[in-house]
Design a protein around this motif. Sequence first.
Motif, PDB file in Angstrom:
ATOM      1  N   VAL A 131       0.857  -1.187   0.000  1.00  0.00           N
ATOM      2  CA  VAL A 131       0.000   0.000   0.000  1.00  0.00           C
ATOM      3  C   VAL A 131       0.893   1.236   0.000  1.00  0.00           C
ATOM      4  N   GLN A 132       0.663   2.109  -0.977  1.00  0.00           N
ATOM      5  CA  GLN A 132       1.409   3.364  -1.063  1.00  0.00           C
ATOM      6  C   GLN A 132       0.674   4.420  -0.252  1.00  0.00           C
ATOM      7  N   LEU A 133       1.364   5.002   0.728  1.00  0.00           N
ATOM      8  CA  LEU A 133       0.783   6.023   1.606  1.00  0.00           C
ATOM      9  C   LEU A 133       1.408   7.375   1.308  1.00  0.00           C
ATOM     10  N   THR A 134       0.561   8.406   1.314  1.00  0.00           N
ATOM     11  CA  THR A 134       1.019   9.787   1.127  1.00  0.00           C
ATOM     12  C   THR A 134       0.431  10.631   2.248  1.00  0.00           C
ATOM     13  N   LEU A 135       1.313  11.253   3.025  1.00  0.00           N
ATOM     14  CA  LEU A 135       0.910  12.101   4.144  1.00  0.00           C
ATOM     15  C   LEU A 135       1.151  13.558   3.781  1.00  0.00           C
ATOM     16  N   GLU A 136       0.136  14.403   4.000  1.00  0.00           N
ATOM     17  CA  GLU A 136       0.255  15.850   3.792  1.00  0.00           C
ATOM     18  C   GLU A 136      -0.154  16.556   5.082  1.00  0.00           C
ATOM     19  N   ALA A 137       0.825  17.152   5.734  1.00  0.00           N
ATOM     20  CA  ALA A 137       0.593  17.877   6.999  1.00  0.00           C
ATOM     21  C   ALA A 137       1.397  19.168   6.962  1.00  0.00           C
ATOM     22  N   PRO A 138       0.887  20.223   6.276  1.00  0.00           N
ATOM     23  CA  PRO A 138       1.671  21.442   6.054  1.00  0.00           C
ATOM     24  C   PRO A 138       2.119  22.154   7.321  1.00  0.00           C
ATOM     25  N   CYS A 139       1.433  21.955   8.439  1.00  0.00           N
ATOM     26  CA  CYS A 139       1.841  22.590   9.691  1.00  0.00           C
ATOM     27  C   CYS A 139       2.737  21.691  10.535  1.00  0.00           C
ATOM     28  N   MET A 140       3.132  20.561   9.981  1.00  0.00           N
ATOM     29  CA  MET A 140       4.004  19.629  10.699  1.00  0.00           C
ATOM     30  C   MET A 140       5.274  19.408   9.894  1.00  0.00           C
ATOM     31  N   VAL A 141       6.035  20.459   9.711  1.00  0.00           N
ATOM     32  CA  VAL A 141       7.278  20.397   8.938  1.00  0.00           C
ATOM     33  C   VAL A 141       8.378  19.766   9.782  1.00  0.00           C
ATOM     34  N   ASN A 142       9.060  18.776   9.196  1.00  0.00           N
ATOM     35  CA  ASN A 142      10.150  18.074   9.890  1.00  0.00           C
ATOM     36  C   ASN A 142       9.707  17.541  11.256  1.00  0.00           C
ATOM     37  N   MET A 179       8.762   7.772  11.645  1.00  0.00           N
ATOM     38  CA  MET A 179       9.284   8.503  10.499  1.00  0.00           C
ATOM     39  C   MET A 179       9.143   9.996  10.757  1.00  0.00           C
ATOM     40  N   THR A 180       9.618  10.815   9.819  1.00  0.00           N
ATOM     41  CA  THR A 180       9.478  12.266   9.928  1.00  0.00           C
ATOM     42  C   THR A 180       8.966  12.821   8.598  1.00  0.00           C
ATOM     43  N   THR A 181       8.292  13.957   8.685  1.00  0.00           N
ATOM     44  CA  THR A 181       7.880  14.669   7.479  1.00  0.00           C
ATOM     45  C   THR A 181       9.065  15.446   6.923  1.00  0.00           C
ATOM     46  N   ASP A 182       8.921  15.911   5.689  1.00  0.00           N
ATOM     47  CA  ASP A 182      10.000  16.676   5.059  1.00  0.00           C
ATOM     48  C   ASP A 182       9.793  18.179   5.275  1.00  0.00           C
ATOM     49  N   MET A 183      10.522  19.010   4.501  1.00  0.00           N
ATOM     50  CA  MET A 183      10.456  20.463   4.649  1.00  0.00           C
ATOM     51  C   MET A 183       9.090  21.031   4.285  1.00  0.00           C
ATOM     52  N   GLU A 184       8.259  20.268   3.593  1.00  0.00           N
ATOM     53  CA  GLU A 184       6.924  20.721   3.223  1.00  0.00           C
ATOM     54  C   GLU A 184       5.836  20.040   4.048  1.00  0.00           C
ATOM     55  N   GLY A 185       6.231  19.260   5.022  1.00  0.00           N
ATOM     56  CA  GLY A 185       5.260  18.574   5.862  1.00  0.00           C
ATOM     57  C   GLY A 185       4.643  17.357   5.199  1.00  0.00           C
ATOM     58  N   THR A 186       5.353  16.736   4.272  1.00  0.00           N
ATOM     59  CA  THR A 186       4.825  15.562   3.565  1.00  0.00           C
ATOM     60  C   THR A 186       5.731  14.353   3.777  1.00  0.00           C
ATOM     61  N   ALA A 187       5.175  13.193   3.478  1.00  0.00           N
ATOM     62  CA  ALA A 187       5.941  11.934   3.533  1.00  0.00           C
ATOM     63  C   ALA A 187       5.259  10.921   2.628  1.00  0.00           C
ATOM     64  N   GLU A 188       6.057  10.159   1.879  1.00  0.00           N
ATOM     65  CA  GLU A 188       5.547   9.107   1.001  1.00  0.00           C
ATOM     66  C   GLU A 188       6.329   7.826   1.261  1.00  0.00           C
ATOM     67  N   LEU A 219      11.167  -0.680   7.592  1.00  0.00           N
ATOM     68  CA  LEU A 219      10.330   0.496   7.848  1.00  0.00           C
ATOM     69  C   LEU A 219      10.843   1.257   9.070  1.00  0.00           C
ATOM     70  N   GLY A 220      10.781   2.588   8.995  1.00  0.00           N
ATOM     71  CA  GLY A 220      11.228   3.424  10.107  1.00  0.00           C
ATOM     72  C   GLY A 220      12.558   4.095   9.816  1.00  0.00           C
ATOM     73  N   ASP A 221      12.838   5.173  10.555  1.00  0.00           N
ATOM     74  CA  ASP A 221      14.062   5.945  10.379  1.00  0.00           C
ATOM     75  C   ASP A 221      15.013   5.653  11.546  1.00  0.00           C
ATOM     76  N   PRO A 222      16.076   4.883  11.309  1.00  0.00           N
ATOM     77  CA  PRO A 222      16.989   4.519  12.404  1.00  0.00           C
ATOM     78  C   PRO A 222      17.786   5.697  12.952  1.00  0.00           C
ATOM     79  N   GLU A 223      17.767   6.834  12.261  1.00  0.00           N
ATOM     80  CA  GLU A 223      18.504   8.011  12.734  1.00  0.00           C
ATOM     81  C   GLU A 223      17.771   8.729  13.864  1.00  0.00           C
TER      82      GLU A 223
END
Length: 336
Positions: free
Chosen positions: A126-137, A151-160, A246-250
Amino acid sequence: MIQPKRLITAGGTLVCALGIGYFMQSGSQVPAGAGGQQVASASMVATEAAATMTDAAPVEVNDLALASAAPPTLPESPAIAELPAEPVVNAALEDIPLAEMPEEEAAPSFNCEHMLSAMAQAAAMVQLTLEAPCMVNERFTLHHNGMMFSMTTDMEGTAEFAVPALSENAVFIVAFANGEGAVANASVTSLEYYDRAVVQWKGQSGMQVHALEYGADYGEAGHVWADAARDESSAALGEGGFLTRLGDPELDQALIAEVYTFPSGVAKQGGDVTLSVEAEITAANCGRDVEAQSLQKSADGSLKVQDLVLAMPECDSVGDFLVLKNLLNDLKIAGN
């Protein structure tokens, strides 16, 4: 204005000066040797001048002052206009409707709605796309049928990202640290053809999932693990399984999951798949207890969950591995 006293003094001085000048002019004609007569004549002239000033009519100081201080003539006052004979009646002003005041424009606001979309893909992914413009990084946790990872969102508050489904009516939940989140669901009808084994943990556990397909040994073509993960195309073609991490080990104390998928329902070859979990002893986990959990989904749709607490050896064993063979069940594959 010249004061009267100064005018009087100036007039007396002028008379004396005229007398002296007359005397000097007359005296210049007196022959030499007649000095006594010259002095006597001067005395006489002075006495006569004084008598003349004494007999003169006195100057009226008051008259002079009044003449000099006469005020200027003021202009005549304007004539006062006569009031009309009839009384003045105030007329009422005609009511004029006021123009409508412009409405205040609403202040612009940011759209902080969180949206999560899900779309089923091949190999029951399943391909997931998250859009959260007020949740940057911002860090978030993805929940799905007991599986969790960070995981974390990117500079635009999104994640795929792509997630292996664990149920046909798959529900996915994104949760942020402040309690906000988003939900999405997808229908994954192809899940019945796949077996899945999940191992998840928190932090630097050093754990790894290993699959040995059809009797393969470590390092051979049938050895599937993090360094030889393959992709979903192998499973879609029925050739073998693949591994998804899955997940960000950093992230600090991140939730990590590894998922092994095998196409049991469409496999071209029958045989056994041996599943194991290995834990590498590292400086981050040596001498500590490591917690983990396994979730194993069979082709019939059942889901088995098992918890694990593993006491890691002391730090003089860093670099060694612990092999856990009972955390996951091996697969028996029937050829198609």
